[in-house]
Design an enzyme around this catalytic site. Structure first.
Site, PDB file in Angstrom:
ATOM      1  CB  ALA A  66      -0.811   0.038   1.194  1.00  0.00           C
ATOM      2  N   GLY A 112       0.640  -5.250   0.770  1.00  0.00           N
ATOM      3  CA  GLY A 112      -0.531  -5.224  -0.098  1.00  0.00           C
ATOM      4  C   GLY A 112      -0.161  -6.004  -1.382  1.00  0.00           C
ATOM      5  CD  GLU A 115      -2.214  -7.617   2.732  1.00  0.00           C
ATOM      6  OE1 GLU A 115      -1.883  -6.695   2.420  1.00  0.00           O
ATOM      7  OE2 GLU A 115      -3.093  -8.136   3.732  1.00  0.00           O
ATOM      8  CD  GLU A 135       1.541  -5.788   5.780  1.00  0.00           C
ATOM      9  OE1 GLU A 135       2.226  -6.535   6.207  1.00  0.00           O
ATOM     10  OE2 GLU A 135       0.984  -5.796   4.577  1.00  0.00           O
TER      11      GLU A 135
END
Ligand code: COA
Length: 260
Positions: A66, A112, A115, A135
């Site tokens: 992200a 992300g 993911e 993260e």
């Protein structure tokens, strides 16, 4: 449709979506998430599209996570909304797509990015790819499904280690753990992914859609999977494609499926 942050191409019924922010290692900012959502809608609705590939632009990254520059202004409400909207509009929509969506992981797949690859139905990686859920380095946890999908794919112990340490693994280790199905060279990555999708595209689309749905059902440990399989198996006998499949076999010819 033209996008600001994505390149798309439709060839041989395969829709290739390339996330195109190479100077930011294809990090998922708000616009990328919005545009990915639209591009995935295209997969669902465009009858020319039989399957899709998700990849990243440039030689270095699939997606490095992200976009961290958008994190500083978030509070708990904003963080929850970011995860919820992203999961609903992109990650879950990829996972539940009735048409196969495969990740071609061409470099860093972090946070992300890992993911996003895991939301796809399966993954191929180039030998320079690196995977991780870093993260915890930011005081956070995965928010786009990482705690659930990594555990499904590689098991609890290894998922714990990767998420709690934030360490990266290379493509060969990802292959050994079952996170990716195939490792190849960067040059061959898209061609190998397309080859697999061409095989899938030659099968009956309704059967493919039912299989995806049932495997997803099993992956979440949902109950009554065997009963659901019985229902789906029976339902498919009412399709023209099931008649065509059996007829073609008996006539010793290749089946020609119509998705009906
Ligand atoms: N969000 C926003 N920008 C990012 C980013 C992210 N997740 N990942 C990389 N970038 C940007 C960098 O800030 C840099 O931008 P700049 O040139 O304007 O300074 C550019 O992409 C190149 O990254 P850089 O860090 O210089 O490359 P590197 O080869 O030294 O390191 C990584 C590569 C992937 C190890 C490193 O970029 C990194 O750790 N990224 C963050 C990974 C992460 O924590 N992801 C999870 C987010 S929840």
């Amino acid at each position: 449709m033209p996008y600001q942050t994505l390149l798309t191409e439709l060839a041989d019924n395969i829709f290739t979506i390339t996330i195109n922010r190479p100077d930011k290692l294809n990090a998922l900012n708000k616009i990328v998430i919005e545009e990915l959502s639209e591009a995935i809608n295209e997969i669902y609705t465009n009858t020319e599209i039989k399957s899709a590939i998700l990849t990243g632009s440039g030689a270095k990254a699939f997606v490095a996570g992200a976009d961290i520059s958008e994190f500083l202004t978030l509070d708990s409400k904003g963080g929850k909304a970011l995860a919820q909207k992203g999961q609903e509009n992109v990650f879950d929509k990829i996972e539940n797509s009735p048409k196969p969506i495969i990740a071609a992981v061409n470099g860093f797949a972090l946070g992300g990015g890992c993911e996003l690859a895991m939301a796809c139905h399966f993954r191929l990686a180039s030998d320079n790819a690196k995977f991780g859920q870093p993260e915890v380095n930011l005081g956070l946890i995965p928010g786009y499904g990482g705690t659930q999908r990594l555990t499904q794919l590689i098991g609890k112990g290894k998922a714990m280690e990767l998420i709690l340490t934030g360490n990266m693994i290379d493509a060969n280790e990802a292959f050994r753990l079952g996170l990716v199905n195939h490792v190849t060279t960067p040059v061959n990555l898209l061609a190998e992914t397309k080859k697999i999708l061409q095989t899938i595209s030659s099968k009956a689309p309704l059967a493919i859609a039912e299989a995806i749905s049932l495997i997803n059902h099993a992956a979440y440990g949902n109950e009554n999977g065997l009963q659901k399989e019985i229902e789906s198996f029976g339902k498919l006998f009412d399709t023209s494609d099931a008649k065509e499949g059996a007829t073609a076999f008996l006539e010793k010819r290749k089946a020609s499926f119509t998705g009906k």
